[in-house]
Design a protein around this motif. Structure first.
Motif, PDB file in Angstrom:
ATOM      1  N   THR A 176     -16.693  40.239 -19.865  1.00 17.32           N
ATOM      2  CA  THR A 176     -16.324  41.374 -19.018  1.00 17.32           C
ATOM      3  C   THR A 176     -15.711  40.879 -17.715  1.00 17.32           C
ATOM      4  O   THR A 176     -14.707  41.426 -17.250  1.00 17.32           O
ATOM      5  N   ARG A 190     -24.601  37.282 -27.984  1.00 13.27           N
ATOM      6  CA  ARG A 190     -24.399  38.715 -27.757  1.00 13.27           C
ATOM      7  C   ARG A 190     -24.081  39.045 -26.302  1.00 13.27           C
ATOM      8  O   ARG A 190     -23.567  40.108 -26.006  1.00 13.27           O
ATOM      9  N   ASP A 191     -24.386  38.153 -25.394  1.00  8.96           N
ATOM     10  CA  ASP A 191     -24.158  38.411 -23.967  1.00  8.96           C
ATOM     11  C   ASP A 191     -22.665  38.506 -23.692  1.00  8.96           C
ATOM     12  O   ASP A 191     -21.907  37.592 -23.975  1.00  8.96           O
ATOM     13  N   GLU A 192     -22.247  39.644 -23.133  1.00 13.58           N
ATOM     14  CA  GLU A 192     -20.822  39.874 -22.867  1.00 13.58           C
ATOM     15  C   GLU A 192     -20.499  39.917 -21.380  1.00 13.58           C
ATOM     16  O   GLU A 192     -19.403  40.330 -20.996  1.00 13.58           O
ATOM     17  N   ASN A 193     -21.404  39.502 -20.533  1.00 17.80           N
ATOM     18  CA  ASN A 193     -21.152  39.541 -19.089  1.00 17.80           C
ATOM     19  C   ASN A 193     -19.977  38.656 -18.703  1.00 17.80           C
ATOM     20  O   ASN A 193     -19.140  39.042 -17.904  1.00 17.80           O
ATOM     21  N   LYS A 221     -29.146  35.620 -28.392  1.00 17.82           N
ATOM     22  CA  LYS A 221     -29.011  36.392 -27.146  1.00 17.82           C
ATOM     23  C   LYS A 221     -27.791  35.912 -26.352  1.00 17.82           C
ATOM     24  O   LYS A 221     -27.049  36.705 -25.795  1.00 17.82           O
ATOM     25  N   PHE A 222     -27.583  34.623 -26.325  1.00 20.02           N
ATOM     26  CA  PHE A 222     -26.432  34.058 -25.614  1.00 20.02           C
ATOM     27  C   PHE A 222     -25.113  34.508 -26.248  1.00 20.02           C
ATOM     28  O   PHE A 222     -24.152  34.826 -25.556  1.00 20.02           O
TER      29      PHE A 222
END
Length: 54
Positions: A13, A7-10, A4-5
């Motif tokens: 961005t 894949r996180d794209e925050n 999950k970490f």
């Protein structure tokens, strides 16, 4: 949790937006610098004309 970490794209961005904002700021500063030089030359010409007319 690790997947999950990854894949996180925050964060990516936010960095992209920061880079875009920095690039826009550099372009604006460069444009204002060139414009300021041109305007300064015009005001110098006007001041010289006024001085010579009097």
């Amino acid at each position: 949790m690790i997947a999950k970490f990854i894949r996180d794209e925050n964060g990516a961005t936010a960095i992209e937006y920061g880079l875009i904002a920095a690039l826009i700021a550099v372009v604006i500063i460069a444009a204002l610098t060139l414009l300021g030089t041109a305007i300064s030359g015009k005001f110098s010409t006007i001041a010289l004309s006024v001085t010579n007319a009097s």
